[in-house]
Design a protein around this motif. Structure first.
Motif, PDB file in Angstrom:
ATOM      1  N   ILE A  44       0.859  -1.178   0.000  1.00  0.00           N
ATOM      2  CA  ILE A  44       0.000   0.000   0.000  1.00  0.00           C
ATOM      3  C   ILE A  44       0.897   1.230   0.000  1.00  0.00           C
ATOM      4  O   ILE A  44       1.922   1.259   0.677  1.00  0.00           O
ATOM      5  N   ARG A  45       0.523   2.207  -0.801  1.00  0.00           N
ATOM      6  CA  ARG A  45       1.290   3.440  -0.930  1.00  0.00           C
ATOM      7  C   ARG A  45       0.467   4.556  -0.314  1.00  0.00           C
ATOM      8  O   ARG A  45      -0.725   4.678  -0.580  1.00  0.00           O
ATOM      9  N   PHE A  46       1.116   5.381   0.532  1.00  0.00           N
ATOM     10  CA  PHE A  46       0.402   6.457   1.208  1.00  0.00           C
ATOM     11  C   PHE A  46       1.350   7.597   1.526  1.00  0.00           C
ATOM     12  O   PHE A  46       2.567   7.428   1.527  1.00  0.00           O
ATOM     13  N   ARG A  47       0.760   8.758   1.801  1.00  0.00           N
ATOM     14  CA  ARG A  47       1.542   9.932   2.188  1.00  0.00           C
ATOM     15  C   ARG A  47       1.494  10.081   3.691  1.00  0.00           C
ATOM     16  O   ARG A  47       0.464   9.888   4.311  1.00  0.00           O
ATOM     17  N   ARG A  48       2.636  10.469   4.262  1.00  0.00           N
ATOM     18  CA  ARG A  48       2.726  10.688   5.698  1.00  0.00           C
ATOM     19  C   ARG A  48       3.509  11.972   5.927  1.00  0.00           C
ATOM     20  O   ARG A  48       4.452  12.260   5.204  1.00  0.00           O
ATOM     21  N   LYS A  49       3.101  12.723   6.939  1.00  0.00           N
ATOM     22  CA  LYS A  49       3.835  13.941   7.283  1.00  0.00           C
ATOM     23  C   LYS A  49       5.155  13.562   7.924  1.00  0.00           C
ATOM     24  O   LYS A  49       5.226  12.658   8.746  1.00  0.00           O
ATOM     25  N   THR A  50       6.205  14.277   7.550  1.00  0.00           N
ATOM     26  CA  THR A  50       7.513  14.131   8.194  1.00  0.00           C
ATOM     27  C   THR A  50       8.023  15.543   8.479  1.00  0.00           C
ATOM     28  O   THR A  50       7.393  16.525   8.061  1.00  0.00           O
ATOM     29  N   ARG A  51       9.144  15.645   9.165  1.00  0.00           N
ATOM     30  CA  ARG A  51       9.716  16.965   9.451  1.00  0.00           C
ATOM     31  C   ARG A  51      10.070  17.713   8.181  1.00  0.00           C
ATOM     32  O   ARG A  51      10.054  18.930   8.142  1.00  0.00           O
TER      33      ARG A  51
END
Length: 184
Positions: A44-51
């Motif tokens: 599964i491909r998804f976007r996640r917040k990072t610094r």
């Protein structure tokens, strides 16, 4: 059939295989190359917040598991002791085969690389639902997308009046997507 008191069906079937953490693809590839087994490790491909801002990630759809098609009587030991494999799960002292139709159903939602997108970004005009906070469950319409801030402006109805509000994109339900868009 039984093997040391553990029961399984005779013949070749799909089985869930438990891998070491974060080693699903490596374990599946190892079994495929070393033993010629048909393996399936959906991602599964998804976007996640990072610094450093939103980043795309790709992980196992079923963390810690992948699927392999094999004859338990002939290949149990090779699979159970494969590189990156922890075990073949038992349910009520049985190795339970997974029906071909279940595997095919999952495959239909994936692209050629066995990947499904966990959701596509919201766009102006999309209707969505607030997922958290005091307005959870409220239906809203996206009127502006602020990619750099990972936020969107939405219109919501409060006391019979349309009000504009901003929300982080992860506080809103994303549209499901059946295929991963190919990046150029």
């Amino acid at each position: 059939m039984a093997d040391d008191g553990v029961h399984f069906e005779a013949g070749e079937y799909w089985y869930a295989v438990r891998s070491k953490p974060k080693k699903e693809r490596m374990a599946a590839a190892s079994l495929a190359s070393m033993h010629g087994l048909d393996v399936f490790c959906p991602q599964i491909r998804f976007r996640r917040k990072t610094r450093r801002g939103p980043v795309w990630f790709q992980e196992a759809m079923f963390p810690g598991y992948f699927f392999a098609r094999f004859d338990m009587a002939e290949m149990k030991r090779a699979v159970a002791y494969g590189v990156g494999v922890m075990t073949i799960p038992l349910f009520n002292n049985r190795y339970v085969p997974i029906p071909d139709a279940v595997i095919e159903s999952i495959k239909q939602e994936l692209d050629e690389g066995d990947v499904v997108d966990g959701g596509i970004p919201l766009e102006v005009g999309d209707e969505t639902t607030i997922l958290e906070g005091s307005m959870r469950g409220l239906k809203v319409k996206v009127i502006k997308v602020m990619d750099a801030e990972d936020r969107v402006a939405v219109l919501l109805e409060m006391l019979g009046t349309l009000v504009e509000a901003e929300f982080p994109t992860d506080a809103l339900e994303h549209k499901p997507k059946h295929r991963v868009a190919k990046e150029e």
